[in-house]
Design a protein around this motif. Structure first.
Motif, PDB file in Angstrom:
ATOM      1  N   SER A 375       0.855  -1.180   0.000  1.00 30.33           N
ATOM      2  CA  SER A 375       0.000   0.000   0.000  1.00 30.33           C
ATOM      3  C   SER A 375       0.893   1.233   0.000  1.00 30.33           C
ATOM      4  CB  SER A 375      -0.910   0.012   1.211  1.00 30.33           C
ATOM      5  OG  SER A 375      -0.131  -0.063   2.366  1.00 30.33           O
ATOM      6  N   ARG A 376       0.376   2.289  -0.599  1.00 21.70           N
ATOM      7  CA  ARG A 376       1.190   3.496  -0.699  1.00 21.70           C
ATOM      8  C   ARG A 376       1.541   4.022   0.687  1.00 21.70           C
ATOM      9  NH1 ARG A 376      -2.931   6.172  -4.256  1.00 21.70           N
ATOM     10  NH2 ARG A 376      -3.713   4.100  -4.659  1.00 21.70           N
ATOM     11  N   GLN A 377       2.667   4.594   0.803  1.00 18.70           N
ATOM     12  CA  GLN A 377       3.155   5.117   2.087  1.00 18.70           C
ATOM     13  C   GLN A 377       2.106   5.970   2.795  1.00 18.70           C
ATOM     14  OE1 GLN A 377       6.023   5.478   4.122  1.00 18.70           O
ATOM     15  NE2 GLN A 377       6.337   3.425   3.330  1.00 18.70           N
ATOM     16  N   GLY A 378       2.004   5.757   4.083  1.00 18.73           N
ATOM     17  CA  GLY A 378       1.162   6.647   4.869  1.00 18.73           C
ATOM     18  C   GLY A 378      -0.327   6.401   4.713  1.00 18.73           C
ATOM     19  N   ARG A 379      -0.665   5.387   3.983  1.00 18.33           N
ATOM     20  CA  ARG A 379      -2.083   5.110   3.806  1.00 18.33           C
ATOM     21  C   ARG A 379      -2.470   3.914   4.634  1.00 18.33           C
ATOM     22  NH1 ARG A 379      -4.445   4.904  -2.215  1.00 18.33           N
ATOM     23  NH2 ARG A 379      -5.531   3.193  -1.248  1.00 18.33           N
ATOM     24  N   VAL A 380      -3.717   3.908   5.108  1.00 16.32           N
ATOM     25  CA  VAL A 380      -4.192   2.681   5.741  1.00 16.32           C
ATOM     26  C   VAL A 380      -4.281   1.619   4.653  1.00 16.32           C
ATOM     27  CG1 VAL A 380      -5.519   3.506   7.695  1.00 16.32           C
ATOM     28  CG2 VAL A 380      -6.471   3.649   5.399  1.00 16.32           C
ATOM     29  N   VAL A 381      -4.313   0.371   5.069  1.00 18.94           N
ATOM     30  CA  VAL A 381      -4.403  -0.699   4.085  1.00 18.94           C
ATOM     31  C   VAL A 381      -5.795  -0.718   3.477  1.00 18.94           C
ATOM     32  CG1 VAL A 381      -4.418  -3.180   3.747  1.00 18.94           C
ATOM     33  CG2 VAL A 381      -2.683  -2.124   5.186  1.00 18.94           C
ATOM     34  N   PHE A 382      -5.850  -0.543   2.192  1.00 20.47           N
ATOM     35  CA  PHE A 382      -7.131  -0.582   1.516  1.00 20.47           C
ATOM     36  C   PHE A 382      -7.374  -2.005   1.016  1.00 20.47           C
ATOM     37  CE2 PHE A 382      -7.152   3.696   2.184  1.00 20.47           C
ATOM     38  CZ  PHE A 382      -8.081   4.412   1.461  1.00 20.47           C
ATOM     39  N   LEU A 383      -8.587  -2.456   1.188  1.00 21.00           N
ATOM     40  CA  LEU A 383      -8.915  -3.802   0.747  1.00 21.00           C
ATOM     41  C   LEU A 383      -8.642  -4.005  -0.722  1.00 21.00           C
ATOM     42  CD1 LEU A 383     -12.215  -4.987   2.310  1.00 21.00           C
ATOM     43  CD2 LEU A 383      -9.890  -5.821   2.573  1.00 21.00           C
ATOM     44  N   GLU A 384      -8.936  -2.963  -1.490  1.00 19.74           N
ATOM     45  CA  GLU A 384      -8.708  -3.056  -2.926  1.00 19.74           C
ATOM     46  C   GLU A 384      -7.252  -3.409  -3.209  1.00 19.74           C
ATOM     47  OE1 GLU A 384     -10.899  -2.439  -5.882  1.00 19.74           O
ATOM     48  OE2 GLU A 384     -11.959  -3.343  -4.214  1.00 19.74           O
ATOM     49  N   ASP A 385      -6.354  -2.806  -2.423  1.00 18.00           N
ATOM     50  CA  ASP A 385      -4.924  -3.087  -2.614  1.00 18.00           C
ATOM     51  C   ASP A 385      -4.611  -4.539  -2.310  1.00 18.00           C
ATOM     52  OD1 ASP A 385      -4.630  -0.469  -3.243  1.00 18.00           O
ATOM     53  OD2 ASP A 385      -3.842   0.139  -1.288  1.00 18.00           O
ATOM     54  N   LEU A 386      -5.247  -5.034  -1.246  1.00 17.46           N
ATOM     55  CA  LEU A 386      -5.020  -6.415  -0.846  1.00 17.46           C
ATOM     56  C   LEU A 386      -5.468  -7.366  -1.962  1.00 17.46           C
ATOM     57  CD1 LEU A 386      -4.538  -8.095   2.031  1.00 17.46           C
ATOM     58  CD2 LEU A 386      -6.932  -8.554   1.662  1.00 17.46           C
ATOM     59  N   LEU A 387      -6.664  -7.101  -2.503  1.00 14.83           N
ATOM     60  CA  LEU A 387      -7.188  -7.962  -3.567  1.00 14.83           C
ATOM     61  C   LEU A 387      -6.335  -7.824  -4.829  1.00 14.83           C
ATOM     62  CD1 LEU A 387     -11.041  -7.445  -3.053  1.00 14.83           C
ATOM     63  CD2 LEU A 387      -9.607  -9.308  -2.212  1.00 14.83           C
ATOM     64  N   ASP A 388      -5.923  -6.581  -5.141  1.00 14.61           N
ATOM     65  CA  ASP A 388      -5.051  -6.373  -6.306  1.00 14.61           C
ATOM     66  C   ASP A 388      -3.775  -7.188  -6.167  1.00 14.61           C
ATOM     67  OD1 ASP A 388      -6.715  -4.633  -7.533  1.00 14.61           O
ATOM     68  OD2 ASP A 388      -5.705  -2.807  -6.851  1.00 14.61           O
ATOM     69  N   GLU A 389      -3.228  -7.137  -4.976  1.00 17.30           N
ATOM     70  CA  GLU A 389      -1.956  -7.825  -4.789  1.00 17.30           C
ATOM     71  C   GLU A 389      -2.129  -9.339  -4.909  1.00 17.30           C
ATOM     72  OE1 GLU A 389       0.585  -6.073  -2.065  1.00 17.30           O
ATOM     73  OE2 GLU A 389       1.981  -7.759  -1.990  1.00 17.30           O
ATOM     74  N   ALA A 390      -3.253  -9.851  -4.394  1.00 17.13           N
ATOM     75  CA  ALA A 390      -3.512 -11.287  -4.502  1.00 17.13           C
ATOM     76  C   ALA A 390      -3.612 -11.695  -5.969  1.00 17.13           C
ATOM     77  CB  ALA A 390      -4.798 -11.652  -3.759  1.00 17.13           C
ATOM     78  N   VAL A 391      -4.317 -10.892  -6.755  1.00 15.60           N
ATOM     79  CA  VAL A 391      -4.485 -11.219  -8.173  1.00 15.60           C
ATOM     80  C   VAL A 391      -3.141 -11.110  -8.897  1.00 15.60           C
ATOM     81  CG1 VAL A 391      -5.581 -10.505 -10.328  1.00 15.60           C
ATOM     82  CG2 VAL A 391      -6.912 -10.560  -8.213  1.00 15.60           C
ATOM     83  N   GLU A 392      -2.381 -10.081  -8.556  1.00 12.83           N
ATOM     84  CA  GLU A 392      -1.062  -9.882  -9.165  1.00 12.83           C
ATOM     85  C   GLU A 392      -0.165 -11.107  -8.916  1.00 12.83           C
ATOM     86  OE1 GLU A 392      -0.061  -7.500 -11.128  1.00 12.83           O
ATOM     87  OE2 GLU A 392       1.884  -8.526 -11.242  1.00 12.83           O
ATOM     88  N   LYS A 393      -0.170 -11.561  -7.678  1.00 10.65           N
ATOM     89  CA  LYS A 393       0.658 -12.735  -7.352  1.00 10.65           C
ATOM     90  C   LYS A 393       0.142 -13.975  -8.088  1.00 10.65           C
ATOM     91  CE  LYS A 393       2.010 -11.422  -2.595  1.00 10.65           C
ATOM     92  NZ  LYS A 393       3.362 -10.902  -2.738  1.00 10.65           N
ATOM     93  N   ALA A 394      -1.182 -14.126  -8.162  1.00  9.41           N
ATOM     94  CA  ALA A 394      -1.756 -15.278  -8.871  1.00  9.41           C
ATOM     95  C   ALA A 394      -1.357 -15.240 -10.344  1.00  9.41           C
ATOM     96  CB  ALA A 394      -3.275 -15.292  -8.730  1.00  9.41           C
ATOM     97  N   ARG A 395      -1.381 -14.044 -10.912  1.00 12.91           N
ATOM     98  CA  ARG A 395      -0.971 -13.862 -12.303  1.00 12.91           C
ATOM     99  C   ARG A 395       0.453 -14.390 -12.515  1.00 12.91           C
ATOM    100  NH1 ARG A 395      -2.394  -8.221 -12.431  1.00 12.91           N
ATOM    101  NH2 ARG A 395      -4.579  -8.397 -12.988  1.00 12.91           N
ATOM    102  N   GLY A 396       1.325 -14.025 -11.578  1.00  9.40           N
ATOM    103  CA  GLY A 396       2.723 -14.446 -11.660  1.00  9.40           C
ATOM    104  C   GLY A 396       2.845 -15.966 -11.608  1.00  9.40           C
ATOM    105  N   ILE A 397       2.136 -16.571 -10.663  1.00  9.23           N
ATOM    106  CA  ILE A 397       2.221 -18.026 -10.506  1.00  9.23           C
ATOM    107  C   ILE A 397       1.716 -18.731 -11.758  1.00  9.23           C
ATOM    108  CG2 ILE A 397       1.400 -20.007  -9.160  1.00  9.23           C
ATOM    109  CD1 ILE A 397       1.163 -18.106  -6.743  1.00  9.23           C
ATOM    110  N   ILE A 398       0.602 -18.217 -12.298  1.00 14.22           N
ATOM    111  CA  ILE A 398       0.021 -18.855 -13.479  1.00 14.22           C
ATOM    112  C   ILE A 398       0.949 -18.708 -14.687  1.00 14.22           C
ATOM    113  CG2 ILE A 398      -1.877 -18.651 -15.153  1.00 14.22           C
ATOM    114  CD1 ILE A 398      -3.637 -17.991 -12.633  1.00 14.22           C
TER     115      ILE A 398
END
Ligand code: ARG
Length: 566
Positions: A375-398
């Motif tokens: 998540s960008r510096q100084g920001r609370v963790v946004f759920l959208e970021d969490l989901l984006d990151e999960a998809v990004e990692k899945a993309r890499g694995i696939i």
């Protein structure tokens, strides 16, 4: 499967002259001894015999009443074993016949379940707690839908309270300094923070906030209300993005403000029943009769404004009037236990007979590892970021495992989001969840991707068979006599759905589908599905189809996609 357990219970009842519910049918402790067991201790009194004698006697007489089930006495226990061919034809027959509907029933016919879920607060980011409520609540709703209940999922948005007065005051002062359209939640959060910083040296700001909330509660449809409405709309639009990704919809989106017109009537009703008192100029219901340490439930503050609890009581009465629910489930974190205890105790003081139908479905915290989310510096963790990151990692694995996959992007979405959801539902809801990427996204172990991968593997066997012109029709199910464990597990699915719904515990499905995936993989490791004998191949293919259907059904109930390929 229920056909077998019913047959056993009926035979026991007929032979002994006792009621079927006098018997406790359990899963056999040692699978070598049988599939089910009935302990005879509880029968000793009614039958005036020692348990081992009862077991021996029944074991001798029951076979005449049972077909496809053998029975044996072992000390004080009766052990039952389902004939494997009968098991295979019943279980596989039902699954292939019913497909997506396997495990459905009409136990809920004519009954309504209200589920209060998600319920984030406007002008703030949706938290991981709200994510848990959304994911757990939606799964509970799907489970009840499967059992034929009428379900009403209500998103009880936090859109009322003194903080919105403050926010309106902040908007009036500095609203034009922030970019509301682009990233509204971030902008509103900044305004809220600024309000709290500046109010320290500027008491008039506090007064403006209070005044704005008073005006909001007065019902006047002026500037304050217009600003509040805008905040609500901006926030809801943001929340919808997350709901879309999770595939969750609501039957009703009713913020706390929805109950505005019910507040006075609710308070009057409680006052009329004589259980209120005044304490420090506030109107309260004392709850010390339940526990001397229990704080009173405050209905109206000394300044005349209402509280979270007042609005929840109004919502409860309104829901009862509208839905006459069999159960009203509040999927809310365990940090609000006191709140729901207070609500229920107010109902008890009012001698409302449906009070036991109101249940707090509580859950533990989700803890995110610090600094590991991008998540960008100084920001609370946004759920959208969490989901984006999960998809990004899945993309890499696939990309690494299957670079030629056709629908790679869709699959990455299903795997990434599915992994987060599965992880959330993996353990009993009351337990805290520690979020570690390795535990979430690994293709091995107790993860969503592992189950999805098992499903895709079965799909690929099916596809290979189809390309050879082979289907699962006309199987010879006697050939599945070495798949007993897998068949028993498949047959258990309907009972697991019923239990998970009753306990409002989606983890019963998660645990089940993990066991099913493991059992399927271990059977598959020892058996060749597509071989030289076409009858054997078709029979094993029928089992593969059955397992695939039940895995997909489980994932669907959890709110997780089941790609055919990955
Ligand atoms: N908005 C509340 C919060 O975020 C949750 C509301 C839960 N539902 C209810 N009916 N109280 O804490």
């Amino acid at each position: 499967m229920q056909a077998f357990t019913d047959a056993i219970l009926n035979a026991l009842a007929a032979e002994s002259g006792l009621d079927a519910d006098a018997f406790k049918l359990e899963r056999a402790r040692d699978p070598k001894l049988g599939d089910f067991a009935v302990p005879c201790f509880p029968l000793a009194k009614a039958l005036k015999q020692a348990p081992p004698a009862i077991a021996a006697d029944l074991a001798a007489k029951l076979p005449a009443r049972l077909e496809g089930i053998t029975v044996e006495a072992a000390g004080p226990y009766l052990n039952f074993r389902i004939d494997r061919t009968a098991l295979a034809s019943t279980v596989i027959g039902a699954i292939l016949d019913q497909g997506q509907d396997f495990g459905k029933s009409d136990e809920g016919h004519g009954r309504t379940i209200v589920i209060d879920l998600s319920s984030p607060n406007i002008a703030k980011p949706m938290s991981v707690g709200h994510l848990r409520s959304t994911v757990i609540g939606a799964a509970i709703q799907r489970l009840h839908d499967h059992l034929g209940y009428t379900t009403v999922g209500i998103n009880h948005i936090g859109d009322w309270g003194s903080q919105f007065g403050k926010l309106v005051a902040a908007m009036n002062r500095w609203g034009d300094t922030v970019e509301l359209e682009n990233d509204p939640i971030q902008a509103l959060l900044a305004l809220y923070v600024r309000f709290h910083e500046e109010v320290e040296n500027d008491p008039s700001l506090a007064e403006e906030g209070k005044e704005a909330f008073r005006e909001l509660e007065s019902g006047v449809d002026g500037d304050v209300r217009a600003t509040w409405r805008k905040l609500t709309e901006l926030s809801l639009a943001e929340f919808d993005k997350t709901y879309k990704r999770l595939g969750v919809t609501f039957d009703e989106v009713r913020g706390e403000a929805f109950y505005e017109d019910h507040l006075d009537a609710t308070i009057e009703r409680i006052v009329a029943s004589g259980v209120t008192e005044t304490s420090d100029d506030a109107l309260v219901v004392s709850l010390t009769e339940f526990n001397e340490n229990l704080p009173p439930c405050i209905l109206r503050k000394s300044d005349g404004t209402t509280l979270y609890a007042t609005r929840d009581l109004a919502a409860l009465f309104q829901r009862w009037e509208e839905f006459s629910f069999t159960r009203c489930l509040y999927v809310v974190g365990s940090d609000q236990r006191l709140h729901f205890r207070q609500l229920k105790n107010v109902l008890k003081r009012l001698e409302v007979d449906w009070e036991p139908r109101v249940e707090h479905i509580d859950f533990g915290l989700m803890r995110l590892p610090e600094g590991k989310l991008s998540s960008r510096q100084g920001r609370v963790v946004f759920l959208e970021d969490l989901l984006d990151e999960a998809v990004e990692k899945a993309r890499g694995i696939i990309a690494e495992k299957n670079p030629d996959l056709a629908d790679a992007e869709d699959v990455a979405q299903a795997v990434g989001i599915g992994a987060v959801v599965f992880h959330d539902l993996k353990r009993e809801r009351i337990k805290d969840v520690l979020f570690e990427w390795e535990d979430v996204l690994s293709f091995e172990g107790e993860t969503g991707p592992y189950v999805q991968y098992t499903h895709a593997r079965l799909a690929s066997i099916e596809a290979r068979a189809a390309s050879q012109g082979l289907g699962s029709e006309d199987p010879d199910l006697t050939k599945l006599d070495d798949a007993g464990d897998l068949l028993l597990l498949l047959g258990r699915f309907p009972a697991v759905v019923r239990s998970a719904a009753r306990n409002a515990e989606p983890s019963e499905i998660t645990r089940y589908v993990l066991e099913l995936a493991r059992e399927t993989n271990s059977w598959y490791a020892n058996h060749r599905v597509l071989g030289d004998d076409p009858v054997l191949s078709r029979s094993r293919l029928a089992l593969v189809c059955g397992a695939k259907i039940v895995i997909a059904n489980s994932l669907r109930l959890l709110g997780i996609g089941a790609p055919e390929e990955m």
